[in-house]
Design a protein around this motif. Structure first.
Motif, short mmCIF file in Angstrom:
data_model
loop_
_atom_site.label_atom_id
_atom_site.label_comp_id
_atom_site.label_asym_id
_atom_site.label_seq_id
_atom_site.Cartn_x
_atom_site.Cartn_y
_atom_site.Cartn_z
N UNK A 1 33.36 41.05 41.61
CA UNK A 1 32.39 41.19 40.28
C UNK A 1 31.38 41.89 41.14
N UNK A 2 30.84 43.06 40.72
CA UNK A 2 29.55 43.50 40.99
C UNK A 2 28.75 43.65 39.90
N UNK B 1 35.82 37.53 32.70
CA UNK B 1 35.94 39.16 32.67
C UNK B 1 37.50 39.40 31.86
N UNK B 2 37.24 40.17 30.78
CA UNK B 2 38.11 40.83 30.25
C UNK B 2 38.48 42.39 30.47
N UNK B 3 39.55 42.76 30.94
CA UNK B 3 39.69 44.22 31.36
C UNK B 3 40.55 44.90 30.10
N UNK B 4 39.85 46.05 29.71
CA UNK B 4 40.57 46.83 28.48
C UNK B 4 41.87 47.24 28.98
N UNK C 1 34.02 45.72 37.84
CA UNK C 1 34.92 45.18 38.72
C UNK C 1 35.23 46.27 40.09
N UNK C 2 35.48 46.02 41.18
CA UNK C 2 35.97 46.70 42.14
C UNK C 2 36.76 46.33 42.96
N UNK C 3 37.69 46.86 43.76
CA UNK C 3 38.72 46.47 44.61
C UNK C 3 37.92 46.15 46.10
N UNK C 4 36.97 46.68 46.58
CA UNK C 4 36.50 46.51 47.78
C UNK C 4 34.87 46.41 47.58
N UNK D 1 33.04 52.82 37.54
CA UNK D 1 33.13 51.48 37.23
C UNK D 1 33.76 51.38 35.98
N UNK D 2 34.82 50.20 36.26
CA UNK D 2 35.55 49.86 34.98
C UNK D 2 34.50 49.08 33.95
#
Length: 591
Positions: free
Chosen positions: A141-142, A125-128, A184-187, A110-111
Motif C-alpha cells: 500500500x502506498x 483495501x477492495x480492488x475493483x 496498490x503496487x507490486x514493488x 495507480x490502481x
C-alpha cells in the motif's frame, strides 16, 4: 629522452637511428592499446545471468600499422581518455547486474482501489473487478505521504467478485487528517505514478453500507452507523434505499424494516435500473439529506446451493482460524443429526480451507462464505437466515467450541442422526425456536490445545449456566431478522421452547488453554457482546473474571472456572468416537 647532435658524423647517425627505433616501438604499443580499448568500450557489457567463471583474457592484438606519418605522430602524441564507468552495478553475487545509468522503468499507473479504515489502524483495501493480478502475494500500500506498508491478501468478496487486502496505516500517515485511501503496487522500489492523482478520502468503518443480499422480493442491506445502539432503531420512514453509482440520480425505494444493522427495501423496477452490470446500492437518511457511503452492490437474487437437496437441520457459525477444532465439531454434530454446515469465514489465515476440502472429500456437506466484516456476528446470522433458507429447514447457531449434549444419551452404544432430528419433529408444529442453556468449561489444567480434542481435554466447568443457544425454524424468523447473540425474533404465531439444563445442554468450551483463549480475547466477533479490551463494565457476565483488559495471562489460569468436574460428554464421545490403538485411544477426528 633528448637527442643531441655531436661529432663525429657516425655518432650523430647512430643517435638518430636509436631515437627512431625507440619511438617506433613505443608508439606502436600505444596505438594497439588505444584500439583495443575502443573495441572493448564500444558495446555495453552483457547482463550476467549466473555466476559463471570469467573467460580467459584474449591474447594481445597484433601490431597495427601507423596511421600517420612519423613526424606528425611525434608532434601530436596523446594518450586515450579513460574508459567510461560501467553502466551497471552488481546487486549481489547471485543476481548478476542492474543497469544504473539506463533510464528506470516507467512507473505503473495507480490502481484506484476502495479502502476502509478498520479498528486497530488496519486499512481494508477492495480492488475493483478485473483490476488485480491473479497473484495475491507481494503487494504494498502506498499512501499520500509516500509511506509504504505491506498489503496482506485477505480474501475475495463475492457478488461481485473482488480481491481484498489488509495493510497497516503507517504511523506518520495517522497524523495527517483527513485520512486518504492508498493505492496498490507490486514493488515499493517502483511505486505507481501519483502526480496529479486525486487521493480519495478513506472510508470509515463506523459509517458504511458494507454488504447486501437480494431475495426474490426485496433487498437486504447491512449498514454500520445508522442504528448505533442496541434496541434503538431509526424508523423506516426516515430512510430510503438508493440504487445507482450516482447517488444523486439513483433510483430510490422505501425502507420496510430497520433493525440493528439490517435494512430491507423493495427491489426497484427492472426497467429503472440496468441489469448488465452490478450497481452500487446504498442507504439514504432522509431527515439528514445524507447518503451513507457504500461498498455493496445490487445483484440478482442469490442463495446457498446444495447438491443434496433441502436439509432438515443445518449448523451455522462465524469462524476465524478454527482449523484445529473443525474436524471434531463437524464429525460429532454430523453423527447426531446436523446434515449441512455453513461457515462464515471472518478472514481466517490458517489452513481452514484445506480442512474444509478434506472433510468434503470424506462426504460431509460443508460450505464457506467469505464474510470479511469485523464484529458483525449478528448481521452474519441474519444473512444466513435468508441465504440458506432454500436448503435448510432449521439452523442451529452454535460456535465450533460448543457441543450439544444430553445425559440421556449416555446409555447409547453409538450416535444416531435421529437424536436431534427427532427433537425437532416433536416441536415443529408448535415452536419456531428451541433454546438450550450453555455450560461454560474452564482450562481444566490444560496449557496447550489437547491433542485428542476439546471434548476430551476439558472436563471442569462453572456450576451455573450462562447464556443460551438456539435452533431456529427459518420460516419462523421475523422479517426484521432481529437476533441477539444466537436467538431470533419470531413471526407472530410462533413461540420459543426453552429446555432446562438437565434435559439438554450446550457444552461451551469457552475458557481454554491460555494460548487459545488469548487468540479469542483479541478477536470478539459479536457487535453486541462486550469487547474485553475496553475498560467498560468490569462486572459483566460476559467477562472472564479476573482477566482484566489486556491479553496477559492471569495468575492460576489453568485452574480457573473449575467448580464442577463433568465427564459426561468426555466419556460419551470416547465411547462413540474412540478407536483403540496399540498405545491407547485415538479419537476419530485425530490425524
Amino acid at each position: 629522452m633528448a637527442c643531441q647532435v655531436r661529432t663525429p658524423f657516425l655518432y650523430v647517425v647512430a643517435s638518430i637511428t636509436f631515437c627512431l627505433v625507440f619511438y617506433h616501438h613505443y608508439l606502436r604499443d600505444a596505438i594497439a592499446s588505444f584500439s583495443s580499448l575502443q573495441l572493448s568500450t564500444s558495446t555495453s557489457p552483457p547482463i550476467m545471468q549466473s555466476p559463471t567463471p570469467s573467460p580467459p583474457h584474449p591474447s594481445p592484438s597484433p601490431p597495427l600499422p601507423l596511421p600517420l606519418p612519423l613526424p606528425v605522430m611525434l608532434l601530436e602524441r596523446t594518450f586515450p581518455p579513460p574508459p567510461p564507468p560501467p553502466n551497471y552495478a552488481i546487486i549481489d553475487n547471485l543476481t548478476a547486474v542492474h543497469f544504473v545509468n539506463s533510464p528506470p522503468p516507467l512507473p505503473p499507473s495507480p490502481i484506484s482501489t476502495t479502502s476502509i479504515l478498520l479498528p486497530g489502524w488496519e486499512v481494508f483495501v477492495i480492488v475493483p473487478r478485473g483490476k488485480n493480478s491473479s497473484d495475491p502475494n507481494g503487494d504494498f500500500c502506498v499512501f499520500d505521504n509516500n509511506e509504504v506498508s505491506p498489503a496482506k491478501y485477505f480474501g475475495r468478496l463475492p457478488f461481485p467478485d473482488r480481491a481484498t487486502f489488509i495493510c497497516p496505516l503507517p504511523l506518520h500517515a495517522r497524523r495527517r487528517l483527513p485520512f486518504k485511501q492508498p493505492v496498490l503496487t507490486k514493488s515499493p522500489m517502483h511505486p505507481p505514478e501519483t502526480n496529479g492523482f486525486s487521493w480519495p478520502l478513506l472510508l470509515q468503518w463506523s459509517h458504511l453500507v458494507y454488504d447486501s443480499l437480494t431475495t426474490n422480493d426485496d433487498v437486504v442491506l447491512f449498514v454500520k452507523g445508522v442504528n448505533i445502539h442496541q434496541g434503538t432503531n431509526r424508523k423506516p420512514s426516515e430512510l430510503r434505499c438508493v440504487f445507482g453509482d450516482d447517488a444523486s440520480n439513483g433510483v430510490r425505494t422505501a425502507v420496510t424494516t430497520s433493525m440493528q444493522e439490517v435494512f430491507r427495501c423493495p427491489r426497484p423496477e427492472q426497467t429503472a435500473v440496468p441489469q448488465a452490470e452490478p450497481i452500487k446500492v446504498s442507504l439514504e437518511i432522509v431527515t439528514e439529506n445524507k447518503v451513507v457511503p457504500s461498498v455493496a452492490y445490487y445483484t440478482p437474487p442469490r442463495r446457498l446451493e446444495s447438491k443434496k437437496g433441502k436439509s432438515l437441520l443445518c449448523a451455522n457459525t462465524m469462524v476465524y482460524n478454527v482449523a484445529k477444532f473443525l474436524r471434531e465439531w463437524v464429525i460429532y454434530h454430523s453423527k447426531i443429526g446436523v446434515e449441512k454446515f455453513l461457515l462464515y469465514d471472518n478472514g481466517s489465515d490458517d489452513d481452514l480451507q484445506q480442512v474444509v476440502e478434506e472433510l468434503v472429500k470424506e462426504g460431509f456437506d460443508i460450505s464457506t462464505y467469505f464474510w470479511a466484516w469485523p464484529k458483525t456476528q449478528e448481521a452474519g446470522f441474519s444473512h444466513a437466515g435468508i441465504y440458506a433458507k432454500e436448503v435448510c429447514t432449521w439452523i442451529i447457531y452454535i460456535d465450533v467450541d460448543e457441543f450439544v449434549y444430553t445425559p440421556s444419551w449416555a446409555n447409547l452404544s453409538k450416535p444416531s442422526t435421529s437424536l436431534l432430528q427427532s427433537l425437532l419433529a416433536r416441536n415443529s408444529s408448535r415452536f419456531g425456536q428451541i433454546s438450550i442453556n450453555c455450560r461454560e468449561f474452564g482450562p481444566s489444567e490444560q496449557r496447550v490445545h489437547p491433542v485428542m480434542g476439546v471434548t476430551q481435554g476439558y472436563h471442569c466447568r462453572r456450576r451455573h449456566h450462562n447464556r443460551h443457544k438456539s435452533i431456529v425454524l427459518l420460516d419462523a424468523i421475523d422479517d426484521s431478522l432481529l437476533n441477539v447473540v444466537h436467538h431470533f425474533k419470531l413471526r407472530r404465531g410462533y413461540k420459543t421452547k426453552r429446555f432446562i439444563s438437565d434435559h439438554i445442554v450446550v457444552n461451551h468450551y469457552k475458557y481454554q488453554a491460555w494460548p487459545e483463549f488469548r487468540a479469542k480475547f483479541r478477536r470478539r466477533v459479536s457487535a453486541y457482546v462486550l469487547d474485553w479490551t475496553q475498560k467498560l463494565n468490569p462486572k459483566s457476565h460476559d467477562r472472564a473474571p479476573g482477566l482484566g483488559f489486556s491479553a496477559v495471562e492471569p495468575d492460576g489460569w489453568p485452574q480457573k472456572f473449575c467448580e464442577v468436574h463433568d465427564h459426561g460428554l468426555k466419556n460419551l464421545a470416547r465411547k462413540w468416537f474412540g478407536l483403540e490403538t496399540g498405545s491407547g485411544y485415538k479419537m476419530a477426528w485425530q490425524r
